[in-house]
Design a protein around this motif. Sequence first.
Motif, PDB file in Angstrom:
ATOM      1  N   HIS A 331      36.128  49.214  38.101  1.00 10.91           N
ATOM      2  CA  HIS A 331      36.570  48.203  39.051  1.00 10.91           C
ATOM      3  C   HIS A 331      35.458  47.230  39.469  1.00 10.91           C
ATOM      4  O   HIS A 331      34.269  47.516  39.336  1.00 10.91           O
ATOM      5  CB  HIS A 331      37.170  48.871  40.293  1.00 10.91           C
ATOM      6  N   ILE A 332      35.880  46.100  39.987  1.00 12.49           N
ATOM      7  CA  ILE A 332      34.983  45.062  40.485  1.00 12.49           C
ATOM      8  C   ILE A 332      34.044  45.619  41.544  1.00 12.49           C
ATOM      9  O   ILE A 332      34.356  46.593  42.232  1.00 12.49           O
ATOM     10  CB  ILE A 332      35.788  43.897  41.088  1.00 12.49           C
ATOM     11  N   GLY A 333      32.879  44.959  41.691  1.00 17.41           N
ATOM     12  CA  GLY A 333      31.935  45.314  42.735  1.00 17.41           C
ATOM     13  C   GLY A 333      31.954  44.283  43.846  1.00 17.41           C
ATOM     14  O   GLY A 333      32.809  43.392  43.897  1.00 17.41           O
ATOM     15  N   ALA A 334      31.005  44.408  44.761  1.00 18.77           N
ATOM     16  CA  ALA A 334      30.866  43.453  45.868  1.00 18.77           C
ATOM     17  C   ALA A 334      29.843  42.397  45.484  1.00 18.77           C
ATOM     18  O   ALA A 334      28.847  42.716  44.837  1.00 18.77           O
ATOM     19  CB  ALA A 334      30.417  44.192  47.127  1.00 18.77           C
ATOM     20  N   PRO A 335      30.049  41.109  45.816  1.00 22.57           N
ATOM     21  CA  PRO A 335      31.053  40.552  46.730  1.00 22.57           C
ATOM     22  C   PRO A 335      32.325  40.072  46.053  1.00 22.57           C
ATOM     23  O   PRO A 335      33.104  39.338  46.673  1.00 22.57           O
ATOM     24  CB  PRO A 335      30.301  39.361  47.324  1.00 22.57           C
ATOM     25  N   ALA A 336      32.558  40.435  44.779  1.00 14.96           N
ATOM     26  CA  ALA A 336      33.761  39.972  44.093  1.00 14.96           C
ATOM     27  C   ALA A 336      35.033  40.460  44.772  1.00 14.96           C
ATOM     28  O   ALA A 336      36.106  39.881  44.581  1.00 14.96           O
ATOM     29  CB  ALA A 336      33.730  40.431  42.634  1.00 14.96           C
ATOM     30  N   ASP A 337      34.921  41.515  45.574  1.00 16.63           N
ATOM     31  CA  ASP A 337      36.101  42.063  46.243  1.00 16.63           C
ATOM     32  C   ASP A 337      36.533  41.263  47.460  1.00 16.63           C
ATOM     33  O   ASP A 337      37.636  41.449  47.970  1.00 16.63           O
ATOM     34  CB  ASP A 337      35.840  43.512  46.654  1.00 16.63           C
ATOM     35  N   ALA A 338      35.671  40.364  47.958  1.00 16.35           N
ATOM     36  CA  ALA A 338      36.008  39.599  49.161  1.00 16.35           C
ATOM     37  C   ALA A 338      37.262  38.766  48.933  1.00 16.35           C
ATOM     38  O   ALA A 338      37.483  38.231  47.842  1.00 16.35           O
ATOM     39  CB  ALA A 338      34.835  38.706  49.566  1.00 16.35           C
ATOM     40  N   VAL A 339      38.078  38.636  49.966  1.00 16.83           N
ATOM     41  CA  VAL A 339      39.402  38.022  49.841  1.00 16.83           C
ATOM     42  C   VAL A 339      39.340  36.615  49.258  1.00 16.83           C
ATOM     43  O   VAL A 339      40.082  36.279  48.332  1.00 16.83           O
ATOM     44  CB  VAL A 339      40.107  37.988  51.217  1.00 16.83           C
ATOM     45  N   SER A 340      38.449  35.765  49.779  1.00 17.69           N
ATOM     46  CA  SER A 340      38.430  34.352  49.383  1.00 17.69           C
ATOM     47  C   SER A 340      37.471  34.035  48.253  1.00 17.69           C
ATOM     48  O   SER A 340      37.454  32.908  47.747  1.00 17.69           O
ATOM     49  CB  SER A 340      38.098  33.481  50.595  1.00 17.69           C
ATOM     50  N   VAL A 341      36.654  34.995  47.867  1.00 16.45           N
ATOM     51  CA  VAL A 341      35.726  34.793  46.754  1.00 16.45           C
ATOM     52  C   VAL A 341      36.506  34.737  45.449  1.00 16.45           C
ATOM     53  O   VAL A 341      37.404  35.555  45.211  1.00 16.45           O
ATOM     54  CB  VAL A 341      34.690  35.935  46.698  1.00 16.45           C
ATOM     55  N   LEU A 342      36.176  33.755  44.610  1.00 13.16           N
ATOM     56  CA  LEU A 342      36.756  33.707  43.278  1.00 13.16           C
ATOM     57  C   LEU A 342      35.975  34.663  42.384  1.00 13.16           C
ATOM     58  O   LEU A 342      34.824  34.397  42.018  1.00 13.16           O
ATOM     59  CB  LEU A 342      36.703  32.287  42.708  1.00 13.16           C
ATOM     60  N   ALA A 343      36.566  35.801  42.076  1.00 16.95           N
ATOM     61  CA  ALA A 343      35.951  36.789  41.194  1.00 16.95           C
ATOM     62  C   ALA A 343      36.265  36.399  39.759  1.00 16.95           C
ATOM     63  O   ALA A 343      37.436  36.306  39.376  1.00 16.95           O
ATOM     64  CB  ALA A 343      36.482  38.176  41.497  1.00 16.95           C
ATOM     65  N   ILE A 344      35.212  36.179  38.952  1.00 12.73           N
ATOM     66  CA  ILE A 344      35.394  35.658  37.603  1.00 12.73           C
ATOM     67  C   ILE A 344      35.195  36.750  36.562  1.00 12.73           C
ATOM     68  O   ILE A 344      34.120  37.334  36.444  1.00 12.73           O
ATOM     69  CB  ILE A 344      34.412  34.501  37.312  1.00 12.73           C
ATOM     70  N   GLY A 345      36.247  37.009  35.803  1.00 12.05           N
ATOM     71  CA  GLY A 345      36.162  37.946  34.697  1.00 12.05           C
ATOM     72  C   GLY A 345      35.795  37.237  33.411  1.00 12.05           C
ATOM     73  O   GLY A 345      35.644  36.013  33.374  1.00 12.05           O
ATOM     74  N   SER A 346      35.672  37.996  32.346  1.00 14.49           N
ATOM     75  CA  SER A 346      35.225  37.440  31.061  1.00 14.49           C
ATOM     76  C   SER A 346      36.275  37.602  29.976  1.00 14.49           C
ATOM     77  O   SER A 346      36.923  38.646  29.866  1.00 14.49           O
ATOM     78  CB  SER A 346      33.933  38.137  30.613  1.00 14.49           C
TER      79      SER A 346
END
Length: 533
Positions: A331-346
């Motif tokens: 699973h994703i780590g922090a800060p990618a888990d933050a609600v408004s953060v755009l978590a970018i996968g590959s």
Amino acid sequence: MKYCFTFFLLLFFSVMFSQEDAWVYFKDKPSSQSFLDKPSDMLTQRSLARRTAQNIALDIADVPVEKSYISQIKSSTGITVLAKSKWLNALHIRGTQTNVSVLKSLSFVDKIVFTNKTLNTGKKVNQNSTVQTKNKLKTTIDYAYGNSANQIQMLNGQALHKQNYTGSGKIIAVLDAGFPGVNTAQPFQNLQTNNRILGGYDFVNRNTNFYTGDDHGTLVLSTMGGYKENSLVGTAPDASYYLFITENDASENPIEESLWVEAAEIADSLGVDIITTSLGYFEFDKAGESHTYSDMNGSTTFISRGAEIAFNKGMIILASAGNEGRTPEPHIGAPADAVSVLAIGSVTAAKVKSDFSSIGPSFDNRVKPDIMAQGSATTVSDASGNIGTADGTSFSCPVMAGMVACLWQAFPTKTNKEIRQMILESSDRYTAPNFNYGYGIPNFGANLGINDFVINSTFSVFPNPAKTVISFSFPEENYSASVAIFSVLGQKVIEKQITNQNPFLSVETLNSGLYFYTFDADGLHKTGKIIKQ
């Protein structure tokens, strides 16, 4: 008996004198009104203008930590102050458990939270066995993207570039582990010559030499700001940048989360528009300090709480989803888990999820990652100016961040929330997101009414020259192809069937020199040259 006594004595001294990290939170900010009455003492005019444009009011979080509180903590016995956060009204400190605990008696201290969770609860904390790997009149521009074409065209980014939206007027803060070579290597000369490196700071070593440290940040920056014709064009070559070192590559320690938040606060005060960070935190070196999946709820970790505040101040925050897709804890780590953060996968060049890319959901079951970009065989520049490829969500994230800058340049009156939503809605899985791809791959040209993804109608071979592996990008309707490599004498040296899902061909066994290729798929025949380095 003598040996037992010695053991217990050593254990006693270990407990009494071992250094522990903690956050000390304060109850208030006694000087807040004087700062709120004169906001220019806290924030630059550009920062204030960004807030005004987005109707964001100043609040007590903008006020610095009370100086007298910092002084008293610093003067306390055995305490070292390592970082501070005005947003969270806290200091990151280090000292023995006893000396840190004494601070609870100070009238202005709200609470103490040890980074070692066992010291807060008295209970044993389960340790994860995996390790986190860590604008004017518009003119048409045709960039010679070279090997970097695919990572831009996948996002339909060339549609913005051709309209002269290349990030100009936007400021991106890069929070990473170091930036050696950015002041000397040729692919960064465009930034240097045009004064687009606005400054930076090394928060780890507390000095102004940010052209040092691990070259991870250099690789990251090159995907946005790099420029070498026919080899590498970044997604935002005309944006401006601040470079902040917050990661100590030699260790994994919670202090890095605090340094990140401190840097984000500085970025805010300087008027930065976008923060991109190819860092993620889950596992730490010291027992008891590591996070667990249950912490990935957007509101537990120090860094994710800081990242959410950063978004609320009007910036857009992007973070790498992580490279743990192959591990028992994917699973994703922090800060990618933050609600408004755009978590970018590959994804790969063929838009297939990279097997290493971390997955969602967040622990509270929100869609994560948010969106995807090319992170497999991403074209980058190293500290010496050599153009090559690298794998990781570390590179899909800044590729995306550069395009965000270009989009915001095209729509300068939009708020960060509106830009974020535009990006999500343009993504190819928006109506049916999942925990591998999130909302999918954005189409940045769609927001300008330009919906043709060039990558779907073109053919490319990259990298070229190549050292070990080449990749063929071809239209999605052609699911497989036959590739053959010939020497200059016409001798067939390699033949292989490839697919969109696995478009790679190893040339590692070939001697250096010039070769020719043939590519045959249903309705598509291509020939060309390949240089093996």
